[in-house]
Motif scaffolding. Sequence first.
Motif, PDB file in Angstrom:
ATOM      1  N   ILE A 157       0.850  -1.209   0.000  1.00 40.85           N
ATOM      2  CA  ILE A 157       0.000   0.000   0.000  1.00 40.85           C
ATOM      3  C   ILE A 157       0.882   1.254   0.000  1.00 40.85           C
ATOM      4  O   ILE A 157       0.621   2.213  -0.732  1.00 40.85           O
ATOM      5  N   ARG A 158       1.907   1.255   0.816  1.00 38.53           N
ATOM      6  CA  ARG A 158       2.765   2.435   0.903  1.00 38.53           C
ATOM      7  C   ARG A 158       3.571   2.642  -0.377  1.00 38.53           C
ATOM      8  O   ARG A 158       3.873   3.778  -0.744  1.00 38.53           O
ATOM      9  N   GLN A 159       3.920   1.566  -1.040  1.00 37.85           N
ATOM     10  CA  GLN A 159       4.568   1.720  -2.343  1.00 37.85           C
ATOM     11  C   GLN A 159       3.614   2.383  -3.335  1.00 37.85           C
ATOM     12  O   GLN A 159       4.024   3.249  -4.116  1.00 37.85           O
ATOM     13  N   THR A 160       2.341   1.995  -3.275  1.00 38.74           N
ATOM     14  CA  THR A 160       1.330   2.619  -4.141  1.00 38.74           C
ATOM     15  C   THR A 160       1.177   4.097  -3.809  1.00 38.74           C
ATOM     16  O   THR A 160       1.089   4.950  -4.711  1.00 38.74           O
ATOM     17  N   ILE A 161       1.149   4.402  -2.516  1.00 35.86           N
ATOM     18  CA  ILE A 161       1.021   5.803  -2.087  1.00 35.86           C
ATOM     19  C   ILE A 161       2.189   6.632  -2.599  1.00 35.86           C
ATOM     20  O   ILE A 161       2.005   7.738  -3.136  1.00 35.86           O
ATOM     21  N   ARG A 162       3.387   6.092  -2.449  1.00 42.72           N
ATOM     22  CA  ARG A 162       4.560   6.836  -2.919  1.00 42.72           C
ATOM     23  C   ARG A 162       4.519   7.030  -4.434  1.00 42.72           C
ATOM     24  O   ARG A 162       4.936   8.064  -4.949  1.00 42.72           O
ATOM     25  N   SER A 163       4.011   6.019  -5.130  1.00 44.13           N
ATOM     26  CA  SER A 163       3.904   6.128  -6.590  1.00 44.13           C
ATOM     27  C   SER A 163       2.917   7.224  -6.989  1.00 44.13           C
ATOM     28  O   SER A 163       3.202   8.054  -7.872  1.00 44.13           O
ATOM     29  N   HIS A 164       1.743   7.245  -6.330  1.00 48.54           N
ATOM     30  CA  HIS A 164       0.737   8.265  -6.629  1.00 48.54           C
ATOM     31  C   HIS A 164       1.252   9.655  -6.252  1.00 48.54           C
ATOM     32  O   HIS A 164       1.024  10.634  -6.985  1.00 48.54           O
ATOM     33  N   GLU A 165       1.925   9.768  -5.107  1.00 43.32           N
ATOM     34  CA  GLU A 165       2.454  11.064  -4.695  1.00 43.32           C
ATOM     35  C   GLU A 165       3.460  11.575  -5.710  1.00 43.32           C
ATOM     36  O   GLU A 165       3.482  12.766  -6.038  1.00 43.32           O
ATOM     37  N   ALA A 166       4.277  10.678  -6.206  1.00 37.81           N
ATOM     38  CA  ALA A 166       5.261  11.080  -7.209  1.00 37.81           C
ATOM     39  C   ALA A 166       4.572  11.564  -8.489  1.00 37.81           C
ATOM     40  O   ALA A 166       4.993  12.552  -9.110  1.00 37.81           O
ATOM     41  N   GLY A 167       3.478  10.858  -8.867  1.00 40.79           N
ATOM     42  CA  GLY A 167       2.737  11.259 -10.080  1.00 40.79           C
ATOM     43  C   GLY A 167       2.110  12.637  -9.917  1.00 40.79           C
ATOM     44  O   GLY A 167       2.167  13.475 -10.833  1.00 40.79           O
ATOM     45  N   VAL A 168       1.473  12.883  -8.787  1.00 40.96           N
ATOM     46  CA  VAL A 168       0.857  14.189  -8.531  1.00 40.96           C
ATOM     47  C   VAL A 168       1.905  15.285  -8.550  1.00 40.96           C
ATOM     48  O   VAL A 168       1.733  16.339  -9.187  1.00 40.96           O
ATOM     49  N   ARG A 169       3.003  15.054  -7.851  1.00 41.00           N
ATOM     50  CA  ARG A 169       4.055  16.070  -7.778  1.00 41.00           C
ATOM     51  C   ARG A 169       4.643  16.359  -9.163  1.00 41.00           C
ATOM     52  O   ARG A 169       4.943  17.501  -9.506  1.00 41.00           O
ATOM     53  N   SER A 170       4.776  15.303  -9.927  1.00 39.76           N
ATOM     54  CA  SER A 170       5.353  15.480 -11.261  1.00 39.76           C
ATOM     55  C   SER A 170       4.472  16.404 -12.113  1.00 39.76           C
ATOM     56  O   SER A 170       4.962  17.323 -12.782  1.00 39.76           O
ATOM     57  N   LYS A 171       3.158  16.154 -12.077  1.00 37.92           N
ATOM     58  CA  LYS A 171       2.248  16.975 -12.877  1.00 37.92           C
ATOM     59  C   LYS A 171       2.205  18.419 -12.372  1.00 37.92           C
ATOM     60  O   LYS A 171       2.224  19.381 -13.157  1.00 37.92           O
ATOM     61  N   LEU A 172       2.134  18.574 -11.060  1.00 34.98           N
ATOM     62  CA  LEU A 172       2.063  19.929 -10.508  1.00 34.98           C
ATOM     63  C   LEU A 172       3.378  20.688 -10.695  1.00 34.98           C
ATOM     64  O   LEU A 172       3.381  21.900 -10.921  1.00 34.98           O
ATOM     65  N   GLU A 173       4.498  19.992 -10.622  1.00 34.68           N
ATOM     66  CA  GLU A 173       5.791  20.655 -10.829  1.00 34.68           C
ATOM     67  C   GLU A 173       5.941  21.127 -12.268  1.00 34.68           C
ATOM     68  O   GLU A 173       6.576  22.153 -12.534  1.00 34.68           O
ATOM     69  N   ARG A 193      -3.901  20.803   1.012  1.00 33.73           N
ATOM     70  CA  ARG A 193      -5.114  21.247   1.666  1.00 33.73           C
ATOM     71  C   ARG A 193      -6.093  20.080   1.680  1.00 33.73           C
ATOM     72  O   ARG A 193      -6.303  19.438   0.644  1.00 33.73           O
ATOM     73  N   ASN A 194      -6.682  19.816   2.858  1.00 37.37           N
ATOM     74  CA  ASN A 194      -7.630  18.705   2.988  1.00 37.37           C
ATOM     75  C   ASN A 194      -7.039  17.373   2.512  1.00 37.37           C
ATOM     76  O   ASN A 194      -7.693  16.567   1.854  1.00 37.37           O
ATOM     77  N   ASP A 195      -5.763  17.193   2.808  1.00 37.98           N
ATOM     78  CA  ASP A 195      -5.052  15.964   2.432  1.00 37.98           C
ATOM     79  C   ASP A 195      -4.949  15.766   0.919  1.00 37.98           C
ATOM     80  O   ASP A 195      -4.792  14.632   0.444  1.00 37.98           O
ATOM     81  N   ARG A 196      -5.058  16.867   0.164  1.00 37.30           N
ATOM     82  CA  ARG A 196      -4.920  16.759  -1.297  1.00 37.30           C
ATOM     83  C   ARG A 196      -3.891  17.798  -1.749  1.00 37.30           C
ATOM     84  O   ARG A 196      -3.800  18.897  -1.192  1.00 37.30           O
ATOM     85  N   ASN A 235      -7.470  11.302  -6.071  1.00 35.55           N
ATOM     86  CA  ASN A 235      -8.511  10.386  -5.597  1.00 35.55           C
ATOM     87  C   ASN A 235      -7.923   9.008  -5.308  1.00 35.55           C
ATOM     88  O   ASN A 235      -8.239   8.366  -4.290  1.00 35.55           O
ATOM     89  N   GLN A 236      -7.067   8.555  -6.205  1.00 37.57           N
ATOM     90  CA  GLN A 236      -6.410   7.261  -6.010  1.00 37.57           C
ATOM     91  C   GLN A 236      -5.505   7.287  -4.764  1.00 37.57           C
ATOM     92  O   GLN A 236      -5.429   6.313  -4.003  1.00 37.57           O
ATOM     93  N   LEU A 237      -4.847   8.424  -4.587  1.00 32.71           N
ATOM     94  CA  LEU A 237      -3.966   8.575  -3.425  1.00 32.71           C
ATOM     95  C   LEU A 237      -4.773   8.533  -2.125  1.00 32.71           C
ATOM     96  O   LEU A 237      -4.375   7.900  -1.135  1.00 32.71           O
ATOM     97  N   ARG A 238      -5.936   9.193  -2.149  1.00 34.90           N
ATOM     98  CA  ARG A 238      -6.787   9.210  -0.954  1.00 34.90           C
ATOM     99  C   ARG A 238      -7.278   7.798  -0.623  1.00 34.90           C
ATOM    100  O   ARG A 238      -7.296   7.391   0.542  1.00 34.90           O
ATOM    101  N   GLU A 239      -7.653   7.063  -1.660  1.00 39.01           N
ATOM    102  CA  GLU A 239      -8.097   5.688  -1.433  1.00 39.01           C
ATOM    103  C   GLU A 239      -6.966   4.843  -0.828  1.00 39.01           C
ATOM    104  O   GLU A 239      -7.195   4.037   0.073  1.00 39.01           O
ATOM    105  N   ALA A 240      -5.762   5.035  -1.356  1.00 34.04           N
ATOM    106  CA  ALA A 240      -4.617   4.266  -0.855  1.00 34.04           C
ATOM    107  C   ALA A 240      -4.342   4.608   0.625  1.00 34.04           C
ATOM    108  O   ALA A 240      -4.005   3.733   1.444  1.00 34.04           O
ATOM    109  N   ARG A 241      -4.493   5.870   0.985  1.00 31.08           N
ATOM    110  CA  ARG A 241      -4.263   6.261   2.378  1.00 31.08           C
ATOM    111  C   ARG A 241      -5.339   5.696   3.311  1.00 31.08           C
ATOM    112  O   ARG A 241      -5.036   5.351   4.457  1.00 31.08           O
ATOM    113  N   LEU A 242      -6.547   5.598   2.828  1.00 32.86           N
ATOM    114  CA  LEU A 242      -7.587   4.957   3.627  1.00 32.86           C
ATOM    115  C   LEU A 242      -7.254   3.489   3.873  1.00 32.86           C
ATOM    116  O   LEU A 242      -7.428   2.967   4.980  1.00 32.86           O
ATOM    117  N   LYS A 243      -6.776   2.820   2.811  1.00 36.12           N
ATOM    118  CA  LYS A 243      -6.364   1.429   2.971  1.00 36.12           C
ATOM    119  C   LYS A 243      -5.194   1.309   3.971  1.00 36.12           C
ATOM    120  O   LYS A 243      -5.121   0.355   4.742  1.00 36.12           O
TER     121      LYS A 243
END
Length: 788
Positions: A157-173, A193-196, A235-243
């Motif tokens: 799960i944490r590997q998935t979270i890190r993957s999603h975080e990297a994807g979000v950061r890449s797009k925003l950067e 903000r609000n965990d997003r 959204n995928q990142l939030r789901e992974a954090r819930l898991k």
Amino acid sequence: MLERVCRILEYDKMKGQLINHASSSLGKQKVNALLPSFDFSEIQYGQNSTYEGSKVIRLRGQAPLGGIRDIRTSVKRASIGGVLNELELLDISSTIYGSRRFKSFIESLIEDEVELSILPELVEEIVPLTDLERDIKQAIDENGEVLDSASQALRNIRQTIRSHEAGVRSKLESITRSTSGRKMLSDAIITIRNDRYVIPVKQEYRSHFGGMVHDQSASGATLFIEPNAVVQINNQLREARLKEKQEINRILQELSALVSEHVEELITIVKVMTEVDFIFAKALYSLEINGTQPNINEEGRIQMVKARHPLIPKEEIVPIDVELGNDFSSLVITGPNTGGKTVTLKTVGLLTLMVQSGLHIPCEEGSTAAVFQQIFADIGDEQSIEQSLSTFSSHMTNIVDILDQVDHRSIVLFDELGAGTDPTEGAALAISILDYVYNVGAKVIATTHYSELKGYAYNRDGVMNASVEFDVETLRPTYRLLIGVPGRSNAFAISRRLGLSDTIIEDAKSHIGADTNKIENMIASLEESRKRSEKEMEDTEKIRFEAEQIHRDLEKEFNKLEQEKEKILKDAEEKAAESLKKAKAEAEAIITELRTIQKNNPTIKDHELINAKKRLEKAEPNLVNKEKVIKNSLAPQSKKQKLIPGDEVKVVSFDQKGHIVEKVNEKEYVVQLGMMKMKVKGEDLLYIDRPKQIEKNPLSTVRGKDSHVKTELDLRGVRFEEAMLEVEKYLDDAVLAGYHQVSIIHGKGTGALRKGVQDLLKNHRNVKEARMGSAAEGGSGVTVVSLK
């Protein structure tokens, strides 16, 4: 009553010092709840446990008590199915580790043969829950975070979270780094903000990015927008954090269930480590106040030597010697105000409370303390010049309560007994109260200003006067307690020192009754005698100390000489051993040469054998042991030692060693020198040694050729080691004598001597064959030897 006594005697202030030495909240709770005990065995246990703790600290410097936590609430919650959080589980793991480490520490002391009894019994109850400790540590780090290694699911799960975080950061950067993006952003950063993940967009460019607005700045000029490009990934990142939270909760639930399986063991660990922490707190406090373990009794006997109040700074306190319950059960202390009477009462009272709390007390080794069933004290500020009726009433009310409860197992401390009212009535009341307490059988220490009580102590068996010393020269109290000497008022002496006219002083003395003057003069005489005795004691102690120092110096020098002597003897023994080794080698060569000469040339002349024999004798090292040094002298030994056949002697005129073959008369002997015999006068002989075998059985002596070398050697009654040496010597002499067969009589016995002889013969250079004797020859008690 006990609560009031503890407050009066400042028991809580003492506990305030003690609590500073507790290592854990558990130990602090134990100190806070501490109260004096009235059970003798419990008090003895407390004293012994403090001693063991002090002993461990003296030997090891400290005890490992870190990591212990109060986990009782957490353990109880786990036992009813509750889920513990990360920090609670971490505390449980830490406590298990701390108890396990302390148990190993005590076990190592036992292995080092340190005598302990209480601490080993305590740690015996600890069950080292290493599996539970390991499971918690593998799942939770020292910061209270659940580790990826806690489960494979959590790792994924944490590997998935890190993957999603990297994807979000890449797009925003990519937005924040673009030229247009920097223009539309109030700051080129990525925030949450609000965990997003969001970016700060200027108000006027809101529609450009689309997406969701999660927040805005206080001024409204900046909006925190989650662009459409990252909404899905967020959204995928939030789901992974819930898991992740669900998996963490599952892990914590699983660990909590493991804790619930060991509730009893964990509660026992807490109980034991609480007691251990308390023991070492007491031990450390004992070291702080230079405390010692007193001898305790239930008979009311007190003998505190160099007692010190633990709350008074060391540089200010004056140690006192207090005795009670042996020759007297009541002690009446008189003396001036501020002289230390009240401090004496509080010292005895507080130290008694400390003893009954299992604490060591600041006294010299060998002091004695009593265990009382009740401790009473009436101590207050009675040193004001204003004594009001209300003060007297308050004290009398307290005294009435004490008298209602006091019995023969009590100690009572009265401060300024009877003060606060008319002196005549007050003194009469004080005497009556003391008589009542004395008749009940209680121990009592009372302070007073009344001179009537000085006479009271002289007229009552079991009552002793005491005083606090006052230095008239400096007009200051010394705070020393003097048992057996009542206090003087010192009013006249103090007034004279302050300059009051002698006329006025003498006139004042005339107004005092003759009896009072006699008492004051008697007290003055006692004080003078005491000071003279103390001076003589100091001089005696000084002389004793000097004598002990001289004794130690002499002992040191003696030990030094002994060491030097031992070294010299050791060096001599080493040199002797080396000489002996060389001599044996030389002897072997000579014997081999003799055997070769005799074998190759049977007609060899006697003088050649004599020369070879002389070489053999010269090969023997001239070793002289301490006993022989003492025995020998320059005068002919025959005058001091009666010589008999077989004695080893030295012929002084020839400077040769030999042995006595026979005694011709009182002044002449036949001496064997090598292979020659000659008559020698007794005055020309020096006695060297007498072989033990001669003393036991002269007929079995083996000395060389001719009649004194027999064809059999009798070893019966000879020690094993001596027998082996005799066999070696006998075989060489038998070869020199030309014998081809000899018999060695060792007897049957246990068989040890027979086995030793036969083992020696198997490898001996001169032995051709060895066999057991026939029935006619002596059977198994004899070994027949054929020589080469």
